[in-house]
Design a protein around this motif. Structure first.
Motif, PDB file in Angstrom:
ATOM      1  N   ASN A  60     -20.070  -4.950   9.798  1.00 35.62           N
ATOM      2  CA  ASN A  60     -20.239  -4.368   8.459  1.00 35.62           C
ATOM      3  C   ASN A  60     -20.488  -5.455   7.427  1.00 35.62           C
ATOM      4  OD1 ASN A  60     -19.979  -1.731   9.226  1.00 35.62           O
ATOM      5  ND2 ASN A  60     -17.822  -1.552   8.690  1.00 35.62           N
ATOM      6  N   THR A 104     -22.534   7.192   6.491  1.00 35.24           N
ATOM      7  CA  THR A 104     -23.110   5.846   6.594  1.00 35.24           C
ATOM      8  C   THR A 104     -24.179   5.645   5.535  1.00 35.24           C
ATOM      9  OG1 THR A 104     -24.278   4.311   8.048  1.00 35.24           O
ATOM     10  CG2 THR A 104     -24.823   6.622   8.329  1.00 35.24           C
ATOM     11  N   SER A 105     -24.403   4.403   5.186  1.00 35.51           N
ATOM     12  CA  SER A 105     -25.494   4.116   4.253  1.00 35.51           C
ATOM     13  C   SER A 105     -26.688   3.560   5.028  1.00 35.51           C
ATOM     14  CB  SER A 105     -25.018   3.078   3.229  1.00 35.51           C
ATOM     15  OG  SER A 105     -24.618   1.900   3.904  1.00 35.51           O
ATOM     16  N   LYS A 106     -26.580   3.518   6.380  1.00 30.44           N
ATOM     17  CA  LYS A 106     -27.569   2.746   7.146  1.00 30.44           C
ATOM     18  C   LYS A 106     -28.707   3.554   7.750  1.00 30.44           C
ATOM     19  CE  LYS A 106     -23.889  -0.516   7.562  1.00 30.44           C
ATOM     20  NZ  LYS A 106     -22.825  -1.115   8.325  1.00 30.44           N
ATOM     21  N   PHE A 121     -24.683   2.293  12.424  1.00 27.57           N
ATOM     22  CA  PHE A 121     -25.588   3.440  12.243  1.00 27.57           C
ATOM     23  C   PHE A 121     -24.835   4.759  12.396  1.00 27.57           C
ATOM     24  CE2 PHE A 121     -25.760   2.124  16.675  1.00 27.57           C
ATOM     25  CZ  PHE A 121     -25.531   3.294  17.367  1.00 27.57           C
ATOM     26  N   ARG A 122     -23.622   4.719  13.032  1.00 28.04           N
ATOM     27  CA  ARG A 122     -22.983   5.987  13.351  1.00 28.04           C
ATOM     28  C   ARG A 122     -22.099   6.489  12.222  1.00 28.04           C
ATOM     29  NH1 ARG A 122     -19.488   3.055  17.623  1.00 28.04           N
ATOM     30  NH2 ARG A 122     -19.132   2.086  15.612  1.00 28.04           N
ATOM     31  N   GLU A 124     -18.965   5.674  11.930  1.00 26.22           N
ATOM     32  CA  GLU A 124     -17.751   6.061  12.639  1.00 26.22           C
ATOM     33  C   GLU A 124     -16.677   4.987  12.629  1.00 26.22           C
ATOM     34  OE1 GLU A 124     -19.052   7.657  16.674  1.00 26.22           O
ATOM     35  OE2 GLU A 124     -17.482   8.936  15.876  1.00 26.22           O
ATOM     36  N   LEU A 126     -15.170   2.741  10.483  1.00 27.83           N
ATOM     37  CA  LEU A 126     -14.024   2.723   9.569  1.00 27.83           C
ATOM     38  C   LEU A 126     -13.206   3.994   9.696  1.00 27.83           C
ATOM     39  CD1 LEU A 126     -15.502   1.026   6.376  1.00 27.83           C
ATOM     40  CD2 LEU A 126     -13.997   0.064   8.095  1.00 27.83           C
ATOM     41  N   LYS A 342     -20.723   0.252  21.323  1.00 28.70           N
ATOM     42  CA  LYS A 342     -22.053  -0.360  21.204  1.00 28.70           C
ATOM     43  C   LYS A 342     -22.113  -1.680  21.968  1.00 28.70           C
ATOM     44  CE  LYS A 342     -21.579   0.043  16.669  1.00 28.70           C
ATOM     45  NZ  LYS A 342     -21.754  -0.075  15.237  1.00 28.70           N
TER      46      LYS A 342
END
Ligand SMILES: Nc1ncnc2c1ncn2[C@@H]1O[C@H](COP(=O)(O)OP(=O)(O)OP(=O)(O)O)[C@@H](O)[C@H]1O
Ligand SMILES: [Mg+2]
Length: 837
Positions: A60, A104-106, A121-122, A124, A126, A342
């Motif tokens: 992050n 997410t902001s991604k 990308f998920r 999840e 945090l 991941k």
């Protein structure tokens, strides 16, 4: 029972151990699981041990564009795992959903996955962490001027933070731009997982290993990893280190001196392959493979085996290499979504890629094999054994001599983290010890006076003392500065190439003191000792110094002024105040008013003269200094020297009075005088010591607040006290503002002489007089309250804005070294004294 016998039991029916069938049960209804259970199950897939949380936090930080990431670990990360970065920060409005699952902001669409440029990308990570631990976040974006926001999460939701009562929303706290995420009490609600974690030492080793991998790979990002309350650095990497330097700092020079750079040209399936691998002169007993695919730290047993096979013909039996590989593959050919952590990725043409890499390494190894020195074997050095039994890959700190714990004598241990306890806690502050004025103690909750003036019930407030946890979130009370809006100028910066400015810059360069400049660049801020005499303590190595911050600020702002000459920022004053009013207040601060008609007329004459000079010079002041004055005498703007810090309005009057004395006819002197005055305006105001006496002449200011004036001299030069009548010597900035009270050289009301400085000096007779006649006298309580707010503002500015800025940009001069720094303790000498005792 014959194990091969075919059972009559319906498939899917549970069997007992002895094989007997359970009594058939009625079909159970299908129910949706409670969301909390779902979240906990999902969290368990992602966060298996502290190192997995660390990986998510690191990714992050890197995604947020950080160039510095600091890791702090307590009890192997199970008690505390804190990651602080200087990335973009998180918008205040997004904090509510930060730990909600799938936020997410991604990415925004599934298709975005095939062109992913971020680790996350998920949405999840945090969320998962918050379901198995408590998460404290402090964050600040560029738009959050001056202060950061702090929030706490549990089970995906905001909960009241330390000392926050029932309030769950973001609280304003001091903090730099970036994000600090602190995970506490990991697995407090999943005891089985907690037990499954190895010893604290083992968990810490995995953390160091993971941090080391990212530190090698993330060029441009500096890393640090420490155990709480220890000074030892486990991943000491600066942002400008190259990859080989990073490997040396983390894995030791035994590895780094044998590195060969991988040179593979781009192929159809891989757009870039970079890396380093050890030559046949180095080997250890387990392979260390740092594998990154599309910047993602992954594991690949296939790749590892193939590489080990490649090395068999180059290393002695059982010898294993160190390899760092970073492959970039078209995102459309890589599936990152096959493992909850991941950790694994799948990509097309895997076999082909691995083969090509191995072939290349083989041919490069063969090429350097001729120069093989057998140094390791000849020197009889034993290969270093990695301790991590099952990971196969060595955790850096424990595998190389460079990272083995270096035993340091206790007289060499230094504190490198200023958040580890404050020296100010041990001092009784100078200044009024009035009711409620307890700078080192906690500020009453809900006391809005601790926040910026007029903030009312703003959540802004100092970090509560109830926050027992370590680190930067816990701090002494500070006033949170007022919110400021900045706009960026669109026009090109002016090119100023005047000889006068060049000469002034050169004068600074010629006076540079390298030693002090280095000391300041590497200091650790210890604390503000005295806001009256302007003393700060800093630590450099094992030495403690007292620093006259008034002189440092003066030099720093003078240098900023020279550097940005003609291109200053602007502080707009709205509505523009009247020059007469400000100058009058300035004169009153310098010379307390005396009720006498003659003197009153003289004061009026002084005010009009200074105003006249400034209005006449307004074009030049605007052009070079962004100090804008209207023809009818209104002050529209003053220059901004550094962002996030503005001078106190209380000093404006004195500043303008002193501008009136500038020598306008000589370019270099004129620019220098104005820049020096500007620098002095920017020095944080000194705090008065008491309500009465010569330190505290109170005056009323048009905004209703009271101001005080007093005199002071260099804190390290008591001899210099009030008798120094050379208050125009800019190299002794401390003495000008509350300068000597000698009335020598007071000039009459002659127009030409009006630019002489001396007529602003207070007469000897006036010294020691009580609060200014024309001023409004404060009560003791008001005085204490005002002083407390001013002290908090000054402390905040010094610790969070000014000293960090000195660290980066101050060119320290010989003058500063001689007059403004005093060594007060050298740990080694102190030890010797103790030993003698
Ligand atoms: N250190 C940070 N700096 C700035 N923003 C952050 C930081 N950490 C988290 N965020 C923000 O919080 C969001 C949620 O983070 P989280 O790690 O839960 O999900 P993600 O990174 O988007 O996806 P993933 O679950 O795959 O990691 C991120 O999308 C990002 O906008
Ligand atoms: Mg993430």
């Amino acid at each position: 029972m014959d194990p091969l016998a075919i059972s009559d039991a319906p498939s899917g029916t549970k069997r007992r151990a002895d094989g007997a069938l359970e009594a058939p049960k009625p079909a159970q209804r299908i129910r949706a699981l409670d969301p909390d259970v779902v979240n906990k199950i999902a969290a368990g897939e992602i966060i298996i041990s502290p190192v997995h949380a660390l990986k998510e936090l690191l990714e992050n930080s890197v995604d947020a564009g950080a160039t510095r990431v600091e890791i702090l670990v307590k009890d192997g990360g199970l008690r505390t795992l804190q990651v602080t970065d200087n990335g973009s920060g998180i918008q205040k409005d997004d904090l509510e959903m930060l730990c909600m699952r799938h936020t997410t902001s991604k990415i925004s669409t599934f298709e975005d996955l095939s062109s992913l440029a971020t680790y996350g990308f998920r949405g999840e990570a945090l969320a998962s962490i918050s379901h198995i631990a408590q998460v404290l976040v402090r964050t600040r974006t560029e738009d959050d001027h001056l202060y950061a926001w702090r929030v706490k999460y549990q089970d995906g939701k905001l909960v009241p933070g330390p000392g926050g009562g029932d309030f769950t929303g973001p609280r304003a706290v001091p903090g730099p731009i970036g994000t600090q995420i602190r995970v506490e009490h990991m697995f407090y609600n999943v005891p089985i997982r907690q037990k499954a974690c190895r010893s604290h030492a083992e968990e810490f080793r995995k953390i160091v290993d993971m941090a080391g991998r990212y530190a090698v790979h993330c060029e441009g990002v500096g890393f640090s990893c420490k155990k709480a309350h220890e000074v030892e650095e486990y991943v000491p990497v600066d942002c400008d280190h190259t990859v080989p330097e990073r490997i040396r700092h983390i894995y030791g020079s035994n590895v780094s001196k044998e590195l060969i750079e991988l040179s593979v040209s781009a192929r159809r399936w891989v757009s870039s392959a970079k890396g380093y691998f050890t030559s046949s002169n180095y080997h250890t007993s387990k392979t260390t493979l740092l594998l990154f695919i599309n910047h993602r730290c992954v594991e690949s047993s296939t790749m590892k085996k193939a590489l080990e096979r490649t090395y068999t013909s180059f290393l002695p039996k059982g010898g294993r290499p160190f390899i760092y590989l970073s492959l970039e593959i078209d995102p459309a050919r890589v599936d990152v979504n096959i493992h909850p952590t991941k950790r694994e990725v799948q990509f097309l043409n895997e076999g082909e890629v691995i083969q090509a890499i191995c072939n290349q390494i083989e041919s490069q190894l063969a090429a350097v094999d001729a120069s093989r020195t057998f140094l390791a074997q000849l020197s009889g050095a034993k290969p270093v054994e990695p301790l991590d039994e099952d990971a196969g890959n060595a955790a850096p700190k424990f595998t190389t001599p460079a990272l083995r714990k270096v035993r340091r004598n206790s007289n060499e241990l230094v504190r490198t983290d200023k958040s580890q306890g404050k020296i100010t806690a041990m001092f009784t502050p100078a200044g009024p010890a009035g009711k409620g004025d307890s700078p080192a103690g906690p500020v009453d909750k809900g006391d809005s006076s601790a926040g910026p003036a007029g903030k009312g019930d703003s959540p802004a407030g100092p970090a509560g003392k109830g926050d027992s946890s370590a680190g930067a979130l816990e701090d002494e009370p500070y006033a949170v500065p007022q919110d400021t809006t900045y706009t960026t100028r669109t026009h090109e910066p002016a090119q100023i190439n005047y000889t006068s400015i060049r000469e002034l810059r050169k004068e600074v360069d010629d006076d540079i003191n390298e030693e002090l400049t280095k000391m300041i660049a590497s200091h650790t801020f210890v604390g503000v000792l005295d806001e009256t005499r302007r003393i700060v303590a800093i630590q450099v190595g094992v030495k403690l110094y007292l620093v006259d911050y008034g002189s440092f600020c003066c030099e720093f702002f003078y240098q900023r002024g020279l550097k940005d000459f003609g291109n200053f920022g602007v502080i707009n004053l709205e509505p523009p105040p009247d020059l007469t009013e400000i100058i009058e207040a300035g004169i009153q601060m310098l010379i307390p008013p005396i009720e006498h008609r003659q003197i009153k007329r003289y004061f009026d004459w002084c005010t009009e003269t200074v105003k006249g000079v400034l209005v006449r010079r307004r074009e030049m002041l605007k052009e070079y200094f962004n100090l804008e004055i209207t023809p009818d005498g209104k002050l529209v703007s003053i220059p901004l020297l550094i962002k996030e810090y503005s001078p106190t309005v209380r000093k404006l009057g004195v500043f303008l009075c002193h501008l009136g004395r500038v020598e306008w006819s000589e370019e270099k002197t004129c620019f220098q005088m104005i820049l020096k005055e500007l620098a002095m305006l920017y020095i944080p105001e000194p705090l008065p010591t008491s309500l009465t006496g010569k330190w505290a002449k109170s005056f009323s200011w048009s905004d209703g607040s009271s101001v005080t004036s007093g005199e002071r001299s260099s804190p390290f030069d008591p001899e210099d006290d009030d008798d120094d009548d050379d208050c125009w010597d800019f190299t002794t900035p401390m003495s000008w503002e509350f300068g000597p009270s000698s009335d020598a050289g007071v000039e009459g009301p002659d127009h030409e002489k009006a630019q002489s400085p001396t007529w602003f000096r207070r007469s000897a007779e006036s010294e020691g007089s009580d609060a200014g006649d024309g001023g409004q006298v404060m009560t003791e309580e008001e005085f204490c309250k005002l002083t407390r707010i001013r002290r908090q503002n000054v402390r905040y500015a010094l610790e969070y804005i000014l000293f960090p800025a000195f660290k980066k940009r101050l060119t320290a001069t010989n003058q500063l070294m001689e007059k403004s720094v005093k060594e007060v303790a050298d740990l080694k000498k102190v030890y010797k004294e103790f030993q003698r005792c």
